[in-house]
Enzyme design. Structure first.
Site, PDB file in Angstrom:
ATOM      1  N   ARG A   8     -49.559  -0.805 -40.013  1.00 23.06           N
ATOM      2  CA  ARG A   8     -48.316  -0.877 -39.233  1.00 23.06           C
ATOM      3  C   ARG A   8     -47.836  -2.308 -39.003  1.00 23.06           C
ATOM      4  NH1 ARG A   8     -48.012   2.301 -33.652  1.00 23.06           N
ATOM      5  NH2 ARG A   8     -49.622   0.876 -32.923  1.00 23.06           N
ATOM      6  N   ARG A  39     -49.149  -5.952 -34.801  1.00 15.95           N
ATOM      7  CA  ARG A  39     -49.537  -6.042 -33.391  1.00 15.95           C
ATOM      8  C   ARG A  39     -50.978  -6.530 -33.290  1.00 15.95           C
ATOM      9  NH1 ARG A  39     -47.906  -0.556 -30.411  1.00 15.95           N
ATOM     10  NH2 ARG A  39     -50.007  -0.828 -29.632  1.00 15.95           N
ATOM     11  N   ARG A  99     -51.236   8.735 -19.326  1.00 15.95           N
ATOM     12  CA  ARG A  99     -52.424   8.661 -20.180  1.00 15.95           C
ATOM     13  C   ARG A  99     -53.665   9.184 -19.465  1.00 15.95           C
ATOM     14  NH1 ARG A  99     -50.243   4.520 -23.732  1.00 15.95           N
ATOM     15  NH2 ARG A  99     -51.633   4.011 -25.428  1.00 15.95           N
ATOM     16  N   ARG A 109     -59.308   2.514 -29.349  1.00 14.10           N
ATOM     17  CA  ARG A 109     -58.083   3.069 -28.750  1.00 14.10           C
ATOM     18  C   ARG A 109     -58.000   4.568 -28.970  1.00 14.10           C
ATOM     19  NH1 ARG A 109     -53.819  -0.413 -31.523  1.00 14.10           N
ATOM     20  NH2 ARG A 109     -52.268   0.982 -30.677  1.00 14.10           N
ATOM     21  N   LYS A 141     -45.360   8.350 -32.303  1.00 15.09           N
ATOM     22  CA  LYS A 141     -44.527   8.494 -31.093  1.00 15.09           C
ATOM     23  C   LYS A 141     -43.354   7.504 -31.125  1.00 15.09           C
ATOM     24  CE  LYS A 141     -47.735   7.615 -28.036  1.00 15.09           C
ATOM     25  NZ  LYS A 141     -49.019   7.384 -28.735  1.00 15.09           N
TER      26      LYS A 141
HETATM   27  P1  AMP Z   1     -49.155   1.753 -26.872  1.00 16.10           P
HETATM   28  O1  AMP Z   1     -48.041   0.822 -27.239  1.00 16.10           O
HETATM   29  O2  AMP Z   1     -48.675   2.996 -26.141  1.00 16.10           O
HETATM   30  O3  AMP Z   1     -50.065   2.073 -28.040  1.00 16.10           O
HETATM   31  O4  AMP Z   1     -50.062   0.969 -25.791  1.00 16.10           O
HETATM   32  C1  AMP Z   1     -50.763  -0.222 -26.136  1.00 16.10           C
HETATM   33  C2  AMP Z   1     -51.856  -0.487 -25.126  1.00 16.10           C
HETATM   34  O5  AMP Z   1     -51.261  -0.678 -23.817  1.00 16.10           O
HETATM   35  C3  AMP Z   1     -52.864   0.648 -24.927  1.00 16.10           C
HETATM   36  O6  AMP Z   1     -53.907   0.589 -25.883  1.00 16.10           O
HETATM   37  C4  AMP Z   1     -53.348   0.390 -23.516  1.00 16.10           C
HETATM   38  O7  AMP Z   1     -54.263  -0.692 -23.497  1.00 16.10           O
HETATM   39  C5  AMP Z   1     -52.078  -0.085 -22.800  1.00 16.10           C
HETATM   40  N1  AMP Z   1     -51.310   1.016 -22.169  1.00 16.10           N
HETATM   41  C6  AMP Z   1     -50.088   1.490 -22.541  1.00 16.10           C
HETATM   42  N2  AMP Z   1     -49.679   2.482 -21.725  1.00 16.10           N
HETATM   43  C7  AMP Z   1     -50.668   2.657 -20.815  1.00 16.10           C
HETATM   44  C8  AMP Z   1     -50.854   3.553 -19.716  1.00 16.10           C
HETATM   45  N3  AMP Z   1     -49.959   4.484 -19.408  1.00 16.10           N
HETATM   46  N4  AMP Z   1     -52.007   3.434 -18.999  1.00 16.10           N
HETATM   47  C9  AMP Z   1     -52.948   2.512 -19.306  1.00 16.10           C
HETATM   48  N5  AMP Z   1     -52.843   1.647 -20.332  1.00 16.10           N
HETATM   49  C10 AMP Z   1     -51.711   1.710 -21.090  1.00 16.10           C
END
Ligand code: AMP
Length: 213
Positions: A127, A159, A88, A170, A13
């Protein structure tokens, strides 16, 4: 245009969002980035978020929704937006509809990048992201690009939540909680599925076909 880029962590993404931002003048609204910015501030809220993210769990709607609304407020209303990592869960999907409805807007397109668990594992574990320009690379696949990256190797960092245990949580959390969101959008006209296991350029070519219409 309001576009949702949807797919499990590691589906590509972020990479595709960067491409769309650059080539179609979109603004990328990533809730993951907003949460990480909060963590960087080392505030009470940031520390709480860090604990949740590092376990691979979802942060609560009470925390995520205000961050999203704030980010939307400071955006140029005319600019097209990619929602990356939001919604989400179903309540977030409904919340987004409500927020957009209030400003007479709607979701025009939902792109789902579908990828298997095995592919995700390999992608996420390799990554690394440049702290300076936000470009992402994969240690398994992009060794040349990493060596030649203009910001220097020292800026390339993994990260904290990109480790094997967290990756699996995740992915599973994502699949379990976002399945209803997928169902919510998949029978709507705006929904398009792309095989996220394809090469980056093959995915961007498909995105071009969709956005150039
Ligand atoms: P991402 O960068 O989208 O992979 O998000 C990293 C982490 O942030 C995820 O594993 C969740 O813990 C949290 N996170 C990101 N977006 C959301 C969301 N819309 N709702 C809940 N947790 C989120």
């Amino acid at each position: 245009m309001k576009l949702i880029l949807f797919g499990p962590p590691g589906a590509g993404k972020g990479t595709q969002a960067q491409y769309i931002v650059k080539n179609y003048n979109f603004f990328q609204l990533s809730t993951g980035d907003l949460l990480r910015e909060e963590v960087e501030k080392k505030s009470l809220l940031g520390n709480k978020i860090e604990k949740i993210i590092s376990k691979g769990d979802f942060v609560s709607d009470e925390i995520v929704n205000p961050l999203l609304i704030n980010a939307l407020k400071i955006q140029n209303k005319k600019k097209s937006i990619i929602f990356d990592g939001y919604p989400r869960n179903i309540s977030q999907a409904k919340n987004l509809e409500k927020i957009l409805d209030e400003i007479n807007q709607k979701i025009d397109l939902v792109i789902f990048l579908k990828v298997s668990r095995e592919t995700i594992q390999k992608r996420i574990l390799g990554r690394i992201t440049c702290q300076k320009c936000n470009m992402t690379f994969n240690e398994f696949f992009n060794q040349e690009e990493i060596k030649n990256h203009s910001c220097g190797k020292d800026n390339l960092k993994r990260r904290k939540d990109d480790n094997e245990e967290t990756v699996i949580t995740r992915y599973d959390t994502y699949m379990e909680k976002t399945k209803p969101v997928l169902d919510f959008y998949s029978d709507k006209e705006v929904f398009i599925e792309i095989d996220g296991g394809l090469k980056i350029e093959e995915i961007t070519a498909k995105i071009d076909q969709i956005l150039k219409v």
